[in-house]
Design a protein around this motif. Structure first.
Motif, mmCIF file in Angstrom:
data_model
loop_
_atom_site.group_PDB
_atom_site.id
_atom_site.type_symbol
_atom_site.label_atom_id
_atom_site.label_comp_id
_atom_site.label_asym_id
_atom_site.label_seq_id
_atom_site.Cartn_x
_atom_site.Cartn_y
_atom_site.Cartn_z
ATOM 1 N N TYR A 94 7.517 65.789 17.373
ATOM 2 C CA TYR A 94 8.467 65.702 18.502
ATOM 3 C C TYR A 94 9.819 66.344 18.187
ATOM 4 O O TYR A 94 10.433 66.965 19.050
ATOM 5 N N GLY B 200 13.092 53.617 25.656
ATOM 6 C CA GLY B 200 12.217 54.772 25.392
ATOM 7 C C GLY B 200 12.967 55.748 24.497
ATOM 8 O O GLY B 200 12.988 56.948 24.737
ATOM 9 N N ASP C 170 11.389 51.213 21.881
ATOM 10 C CA ASP C 170 10.308 52.144 22.219
ATOM 11 C C ASP C 170 8.957 51.449 22.024
ATOM 12 O O ASP C 170 8.807 50.542 21.207
ATOM 13 N N ARG D 293 16.288 58.721 28.669
ATOM 14 C CA ARG D 293 16.112 60.154 28.930
ATOM 15 C C ARG D 293 14.623 60.476 28.849
ATOM 16 O O ARG D 293 13.945 60.093 27.889
HETATM 17 C C1 LIG Z 1 9.525 62.133 26.277
HETATM 18 S S1 LIG Z 1 9.821 60.870 25.108
HETATM 19 C C2 LIG Z 1 11.593 60.736 25.265
HETATM 20 C C3 LIG Z 1 12.231 60.217 23.996
HETATM 21 C C4 LIG Z 1 13.751 60.178 24.021
HETATM 22 N N1 LIG Z 1 14.268 59.341 25.069
HETATM 23 C C5 LIG Z 1 14.347 61.568 24.136
HETATM 24 O O1 LIG Z 1 15.109 61.805 25.068
HETATM 25 O O2 LIG Z 1 14.059 62.420 23.279
HETATM 26 C C6 LIG Z 1 9.249 59.384 25.941
HETATM 27 C C7 LIG Z 1 9.360 58.144 25.054
HETATM 28 O O3 LIG Z 1 9.138 56.995 25.888
HETATM 29 C C8 LIG Z 1 8.386 56.060 25.148
HETATM 30 N N2 LIG Z 1 7.749 55.141 26.097
HETATM 31 C C9 LIG Z 1 6.758 55.404 26.972
HETATM 32 N N3 LIG Z 1 6.467 54.312 27.708
HETATM 33 C C10 LIG Z 1 7.297 53.333 27.281
HETATM 34 C C11 LIG Z 1 7.493 51.977 27.629
HETATM 35 N N4 LIG Z 1 6.749 51.385 28.589
HETATM 36 N N5 LIG Z 1 8.426 51.268 26.981
HETATM 37 C C12 LIG Z 1 9.180 51.824 26.005
HETATM 38 N N6 LIG Z 1 9.042 53.104 25.621
HETATM 39 C C13 LIG Z 1 8.114 53.850 26.250
HETATM 40 C C14 LIG Z 1 7.429 56.918 24.347
HETATM 41 O O4 LIG Z 1 6.869 56.216 23.272
HETATM 42 C C15 LIG Z 1 8.337 58.071 23.927
HETATM 43 O O5 LIG Z 1 8.977 57.791 22.720
#
Ligand SMILES: C[S@@+](CC[C@H](N)C(=O)[O-])C[C@H]1O[C@@H](n2cnc3c(N)ncnc32)[C@H](O)[C@@H]1O
Length: 248
Positions: free
Chosen positions: A18, A53, A74, A117
């Protein structure tokens, strides 16, 4: 399998690559984002911030560098492991916690700001999530959501994504099919899987009872991203980003 278990599995695997996000200059990116966040927060006071997240901690680390007290939550332990590692490298303290954005393990009115985000698209119940974020924000506090319209089904964009995937598999040594091999089965359960538009978020914020809702279309950031992203990213994506703010 339950959608969230699939989401967690995907992000555990994706955590390995990532942070190889194809930015040409990491420092310039950090500084650009910091100026956006400072402008949105509008105070130099120390704030209690929750990053929902958080992933590998992108926003959490920026806010911690700005000397706010940050908690990142997360669903993926793999992403959190990377986030802790990233914080350690920068000698920053962030409380990284495993948990679900739709069911937060915090008391009511704990934080000054709840941010996220690129999360909305992978949430099955956005309304429940926003209610939950609002529950843990203090009265007068803010919810800040950064999202965009990711998926464009035009032939032009389909072709560009196809070419982008080939470049990714050669240059980034990751399997571009991994995403769909997880999400294809569950995508219909995410109302914003293709991304969201400012009006979608304004509606959800208003339904959740938030006030003083505003949207910044982040035009300067889009121009910056256009210059600073890798070729495969620029080919596969049309920049679409906005920052929405709502007050409790
Ligand atoms: C596209 S990444 C974005 C990560 C970070 N916010 C950024 O801007 O780089 C989406 C993140 O959301 C997390 N995620 C997805 N569903 C979630 C949930 N129900 N609760 C908490 N985190 C979640 C994923 O594990 C992942 O780390």
């Amino acid at each position: 399998m339950e959608p969230k278990r699939i989401v967690r599995r995907y992000w555990d695997k994706r955590s390995q690559t990532y942070d190889e996000n194809g930015y040409k200059s990491h420092n310039a990116t950090q500084n650009f984002w910091k100026s956006i966040l400072k402008n949105a927060v509008r105070t130099d006071e120390n704030l209690k911030i929750l990053d929902v997240g958080t992933g590998t901690g992108f926003l959490s680390l920026l806010f911690a560098e700005m000397e706010h007290s940050v908690t990142g939550i997360d669903l993926s332990k793999g992403m959190l492991e990377k986030a802790r590692h990233n914080a350690g490298k920068l000698d920053l303290t962030v409380d990284f916690i495993h948990g679900d954005a739709e069911n937060l393990p915090f008391e009511d009115e704990t934080f000054d700001i709840v941010i996220n985000r690129h999360l909305l698209w992978t949430i099955p119940n956005p309304r429940i999530a926003v209610d939950e974020w609002s529950r843990v924000v203090k009265s007068g506090g803010k919810i800040m959501l950064i999202d965009g319209k990711w998926y464009d089904s035009s032939i032009d964009m389909r072709l560009r994504r196809f070419i982008g995937k080939i470049i990714v598999s050669i240059t980034e040594k990751r399997n571009p099919r991994m995403f769909m091999s997880h999400y294809a089965r569950i995508k219909s359960q995410f109302p914003f899987f293709n991304g969201s538009a400012p009006n979608d978020v304004i509606d959800i914020f208003a339904e959740a009872g938030l006030k003083n809702i505003s949207v910044d279309n982040l035009e300067k950031l889009k121009r910056f991203e256009n210059k600073n992203r890798s070729l495969s990213y620029k080919i596969s994506n049309k920049p679409s980003l906005f920052l929405a703010l709502g007050e409790k």
